[in-house]
Scaffold this motif. Structure first.
Motif, PDB file in Angstrom:
ATOM      1  N   MET A   1       4.872  -0.620 -31.173  1.00 39.51           N
ATOM      2  CA  MET A   1       4.102   0.603 -31.251  1.00 39.51           C
ATOM      3  C   MET A   1       2.662   0.264 -31.655  1.00 39.51           C
ATOM      4  SD  MET A   1       4.790   3.804 -33.719  1.00 39.51           S
ATOM      5  CE  MET A   1       4.294   5.363 -33.134  1.00 39.51           C
ATOM      6  N   GLU A   2       1.731   0.795 -30.905  1.00 44.59           N
ATOM      7  CA  GLU A   2       0.311   0.538 -31.166  1.00 44.59           C
ATOM      8  C   GLU A   2      -0.160   1.258 -32.427  1.00 44.59           C
ATOM      9  OE1 GLU A   2      -4.056   1.089 -29.059  1.00 44.59           O
ATOM     10  OE2 GLU A   2      -2.350   2.218 -28.287  1.00 44.59           O
ATOM     11  N   VAL A   3      -1.009   0.568 -33.209  1.00 48.17           N
ATOM     12  CA  VAL A   3      -1.628   1.162 -34.385  1.00 48.17           C
ATOM     13  C   VAL A   3      -3.139   1.089 -34.216  1.00 48.17           C
ATOM     14  CG1 VAL A   3      -1.934   0.984 -36.884  1.00 48.17           C
ATOM     15  CG2 VAL A   3       0.306   0.498 -35.872  1.00 48.17           C
ATOM     16  N   ASP A  40      -4.299  -2.786 -32.675  1.00 47.43           N
ATOM     17  CA  ASP A  40      -3.554  -4.047 -32.758  1.00 47.43           C
ATOM     18  C   ASP A  40      -2.860  -4.370 -31.435  1.00 47.43           C
ATOM     19  OD1 ASP A  40      -1.557  -2.128 -32.724  1.00 47.43           O
ATOM     20  OD2 ASP A  40      -0.437  -2.968 -34.417  1.00 47.43           O
ATOM     21  N   HIS A  41      -3.172  -3.606 -30.411  1.00 47.66           N
ATOM     22  CA  HIS A  41      -2.507  -3.650 -29.111  1.00 47.66           C
ATOM     23  C   HIS A  41      -3.309  -4.481 -28.098  1.00 47.66           C
ATOM     24  CE1 HIS A  41       0.077  -2.028 -25.954  1.00 47.66           C
ATOM     25  NE2 HIS A  41      -0.972  -1.598 -25.291  1.00 47.66           N
ATOM     26  N   GLU A  42      -2.619  -5.273 -27.297  1.00 47.54           N
ATOM     27  CA  GLU A  42      -3.261  -5.945 -26.158  1.00 47.54           C
ATOM     28  C   GLU A  42      -3.182  -4.977 -24.987  1.00 47.54           C
ATOM     29  OE1 GLU A  42      -2.235  -9.957 -25.027  1.00 47.54           O
ATOM     30  OE2 GLU A  42      -1.432 -10.289 -27.037  1.00 47.54           O
ATOM     31  N   LYS A  43      -4.330  -4.618 -24.431  1.00 44.62           N
ATOM     32  CA  LYS A  43      -4.326  -3.660 -23.329  1.00 44.62           C
ATOM     33  C   LYS A  43      -4.781  -4.340 -22.050  1.00 44.62           C
ATOM     34  CE  LYS A  43      -5.651   0.899 -21.840  1.00 44.62           C
ATOM     35  NZ  LYS A  43      -6.151   2.204 -22.195  1.00 44.62           N
ATOM     36  N   THR A  44      -4.060  -4.046 -20.977  1.00 43.83           N
ATOM     37  CA  THR A  44      -4.438  -4.520 -19.643  1.00 43.83           C
ATOM     38  C   THR A  44      -4.284  -3.353 -18.666  1.00 43.83           C
ATOM     39  OG1 THR A  44      -2.200  -5.265 -19.118  1.00 43.83           O
ATOM     40  CG2 THR A  44      -3.691  -6.905 -20.085  1.00 43.83           C
ATOM     41  N   LYS A  45      -5.001  -3.453 -17.567  1.00 45.58           N
ATOM     42  CA  LYS A  45      -4.881  -2.473 -16.493  1.00 45.58           C
ATOM     43  C   LYS A  45      -5.091  -3.226 -15.187  1.00 45.58           C
ATOM     44  CE  LYS A  45      -6.726   1.843 -14.740  1.00 45.58           C
ATOM     45  NZ  LYS A  45      -7.710   2.906 -14.913  1.00 45.58           N
TER      46      LYS A  45
END
Length: 141
Positions: A1-3, A40-45
């Motif tokens: 879960m992203e914080v 704290d999340h790694e985001k990609t698109k």
């Protein structure tokens, strides 16, 4: 879960850029409220790394959130960024803050990517600004 949490460092960088950069005068001269967040999340698109994003707070959440926009930096994706690269990233995200004045009322929207904005970033910092050696000169601390 992203914080996501408010981040003092990103806020200080953003406020300094707003105060000093001529292309951000429209933000400086407005009543817009921007929260600077760390995720704290790694985001990609589409298999591309997302370093940060600017989001407009929907009207239905304004009762709970005292901001008009959030700028989120995805910390796992920028952990090797220099201070200069973070400034460039935050500048880029600030350029997405759209403000339209209608009489005495400000209306907010997300400014899409456009050629002029890309030209500003690329002209000043290079095509590969997110790579260590290519960051060029940014605003001094």
């Amino acid at each position: 879960m992203e914080v996501r949490t408010r981040n003092r460092r990103y806020s200080a960088i953003g406020k300094r850029l707003i105060r000093r950069r001529p292309e951000l005068a429209y933000i400086r001269n407005s009543a817009v409220r921007i929260a600077f967040l760390a995720s704290d999340h790694e985001k990609t698109k589409d298999r591309r790394t997302i370093f940060g994003e600017c989001e407009k707070i929907p009207e239905k959440y304004k009762w709970r959130l005292p901001y008009d926009f959030t700028i989120t930096i995805f910390e796992p994706n920028v952990e090797r960024f220099t201070g200069r690269q973070l400034e460039i990233l935050i500048l880029h995200e600030l350029l997405h803050v759209g403000i339209e004045v209608d009489g005495f009322e400000e209306k907010y929207y997300i400014e899409p990517h456009d050629i002029e904005e890309f030209y500003t970033i690329i002209n000043q910092y290079g095509m590969d600004w997110s790579k260590d050696e290519q960051a060029g000169e940014a605003e001094e601390s």
